[in-house]
Design a protein around this motif. Sequence first.
Motif, PDB file in Angstrom:
ATOM      1  N   UNK A  77       0.795  -1.222   0.000  1.00 63.02           N
ATOM      2  CA  UNK A  77       0.000   0.000   0.000  1.00 63.02           C
ATOM      3  C   UNK A  77       0.836   1.285   0.000  1.00 63.02           C
ATOM      4  N   UNK A  78       1.862   1.456   0.860  1.00 66.47           N
ATOM      5  CA  UNK A  78       2.635   2.705   0.821  1.00 66.47           C
ATOM      6  C   UNK A  78       3.340   2.923  -0.516  1.00 66.47           C
ATOM      7  N   UNK A  79       3.766   1.854  -1.171  1.00 68.31           N
ATOM      8  CA  UNK A  79       4.422   1.997  -2.470  1.00 68.31           C
ATOM      9  C   UNK A  79       3.432   2.463  -3.534  1.00 68.31           C
ATOM     10  N   UNK A  80       2.225   1.934  -3.497  1.00 64.94           N
ATOM     11  CA  UNK A  80       1.199   2.373  -4.452  1.00 64.94           C
ATOM     12  C   UNK A  80       0.866   3.840  -4.213  1.00 64.94           C
ATOM     13  N   UNK A  81       0.755   4.208  -2.948  1.00 70.00           N
ATOM     14  CA  UNK A  81       0.433   5.596  -2.624  1.00 70.00           C
ATOM     15  C   UNK A  81       1.547   6.535  -3.064  1.00 70.00           C
ATOM     16  N   UNK A  86      -2.261   6.700  -9.008  1.00 67.58           N
ATOM     17  CA  UNK A  86      -3.679   6.509  -8.673  1.00 67.58           C
ATOM     18  C   UNK A  86      -4.483   7.803  -8.844  1.00 67.58           C
ATOM     19  N   UNK A  87      -3.780   8.940  -8.928  1.00 67.89           N
ATOM     20  CA  UNK A  87      -4.490  10.215  -9.123  1.00 67.89           C
ATOM     21  C   UNK A  87      -4.985  10.394 -10.553  1.00 67.89           C
ATOM     22  N   UNK A  95      -5.740   9.131  -1.193  1.00 71.96           N
ATOM     23  CA  UNK A  95      -5.470   7.732  -1.487  1.00 71.96           C
ATOM     24  C   UNK A  95      -6.467   6.810  -0.796  1.00 71.96           C
ATOM     25  N   UNK A  96      -6.899   7.162   0.413  1.00 78.88           N
ATOM     26  CA  UNK A  96      -7.883   6.312   1.084  1.00 78.88           C
ATOM     27  C   UNK A  96      -9.202   6.289   0.322  1.00 78.88           C
ATOM     28  N   UNK A  97      -9.563   7.425  -0.296  1.00 78.37           N
ATOM     29  CA  UNK A  97     -10.780   7.451  -1.116  1.00 78.37           C
ATOM     30  C   UNK A  97     -10.621   6.550  -2.336  1.00 78.37           C
ATOM     31  N   UNK A 104     -14.028  -1.401  -2.884  1.00 78.38           N
ATOM     32  CA  UNK A 104     -15.369  -1.542  -2.329  1.00 78.38           C
ATOM     33  C   UNK A 104     -15.415  -1.699  -0.824  1.00 78.38           C
ATOM     34  N   UNK A 105     -14.408  -1.206  -0.126  1.00 77.18           N
ATOM     35  CA  UNK A 105     -14.395  -1.298   1.333  1.00 77.18           C
ATOM     36  C   UNK A 105     -14.947  -0.007   1.926  1.00 77.18           C
ATOM     37  N   UNK A 106     -15.221  -0.047   3.223  1.00 81.23           N
ATOM     38  CA  UNK A 106     -15.737   1.146   3.886  1.00 81.23           C
ATOM     39  C   UNK A 106     -14.621   2.164   4.086  1.00 81.23           C
ATOM     40  N   UNK A 107     -15.007   3.407   4.341  1.00 84.70           N
ATOM     41  CA  UNK A 107     -14.026   4.461   4.569  1.00 84.70           C
ATOM     42  C   UNK A 107     -13.182   4.168   5.806  1.00 84.70           C
TER      43      UNK A 107
END
Length: 601
Positions: A77-81, A86-87, A95-97, A104-107
């Motif tokens: 996850x940190x590498x993807x961010x 992703x922008x 990134x969490x959005x 499809x997970x919750x916030x």
Amino acid sequence: MEQSKSTDGIPGPGLPPAESIEDVLARFEADAAVLAALTDPEVLDGWNAPGITRLAEAHSRIRALTARLDGVRYTLLPRIEADGSWRSGGMARAFTTWLRLREGVSASTAGRDMTIARRLATALPGTREGLVAGTLGIDHAKVMTDVAPTSETRQDALAWLIDTRTGDRTTPEAFVQTVAVDFPDPTEDPDGEHTRQLITQVLEDAVTDGTLVTGEGLVLREAGSLNADQFRVVARRFATITDPDTDDTDDDKAAQGEFLDLAKTIDGYHLAGFLTDEHGLLVTTAINAIIGTPAAEDPRTSTQRRAQGLADLARVVLDTNQASPGAAIPPHLNVTVSWTELVAQATRTHEGLCLTCGQATPGRAAGRATGTGAPGTSTGTPGFGADAPDTGTGVAGTMTVSGLLSGGGPVFTETGDRAPRALLRRLACDSAVTRVVFGPDGAVLDVGRAQRTVTGQMRRAVIARDRHCVFPGCDQPPSRCEVHHAITHWAHGGNTSVSNSALLCWYHHQLVDTQGITMHWTGKPLTGTTTGPGGTTTRATSGTTDGTTPGVATGTTVDGTTTGPAVPGALLETGWAFTDARGHRIALPEPIETPPESEVA
């Protein structure tokens, strides 16, 4: 040509992967489908179904495997961010959005995953490695991310090098000096290459045998023998030792976040709220004492019984007149703390001033104590070293990291949760103290009788003199007050006497203790104004029982009119003067004077 691999089939450092992530995941997905088929209810209910022992073992292995996969996921996850691609497309600005929309997970799940992943990547490399390797469970890893790196000071402490032989912080250079190594003569090793190799070997050997660990490694050493709840106590203690001031800030935030809503609805009342650990434990203890053990034929659920218990508690308070002025209500929750730590917390200083009474205090040597005792009741507390400065954080700031498991610290006796330092300072004023002596093996050797810091007769005398909370502008009755060591605090040798005691409500007691406010006796006003014979008006005077110490004023006669203490509820000066930490007098607001009739006209 065949690719070089390590003995376990994983490519060595710097080598390209033997196969792609997609290939491995495809196998995982295929094997997961097979596993799901083997655990279908029809198969488990069939004649050749595996026994419970095999199912329990399978469940444990599945949990461990899932934890390792979570570790891999948190690594990605940190590498993807950080990549930022992703922008593209403008789907999300955070990134969490993006993660929430993509998977499809919750916030809350997306936010929780990113918090864990970021802390593992930036502050907890050992925890991440243990999670991926399967030597650390997911719950233990979450404890570390929840508790350990919660401030900059604690993040720094996780990277400290600790010499486990002494429990002290060290550096690679200092550690090497403590190990017997035959270094070559500089003339025989002019470029220092052989010396550097020896130093590297010494450090690697120390890390391998556990002699040299990081702060993170010191905590993780306990994970293998403790369940997640027990491990949280160790991690929490590490956080408190390394940065107790953040705990104070968290306690203040929790206190400010307290609320209680009691709203009338169509067929009853709706109750909602939040309480600190201290207040929540008080309410829980009181309700449990009221409801007792349920009868065998009691059909109510535990939540229904607690609701009835809360109503019964209110009835007891009202029916027995406990809320009336003059009813003494001392603290009635239990805190376990060593005598050394109680004194140290009560005399905690800031810029040379005691946080309990605001007076100048002599410095405390941060040396090593030799006491041995059970956690929470030990007779001594070690320090970082004889030359350690007074950090102003009390005993928690001077405990060695090696005292992580043996130090204990102040806790609520019933739950084992950490007790706030401000609570200890209040308990030092007005509570019942019981001495318990433990042996080296934790056995109770001796128990003393409960000793009240303020006796019943002394309390009655203080109530008769003060009548209500003596803080300027407060009229809380004695039933909501505690007796405070006013002039000289108990921790500084102040005697427990009427002349050194004053009534303070629970809120102002904590305020005085934590804000460096000092008190001294100036003499109690006998009345506001008195109209004597012939319409003469006499201004208030101050008096004490003996002219020097605070006592119960008995009244005087002025112009034939007897004057006495101010009537209850009248917010007059109480005879106690309050001075804040900056030396400014705290007093009642000036009254608004009525202008003469001529000016009104």
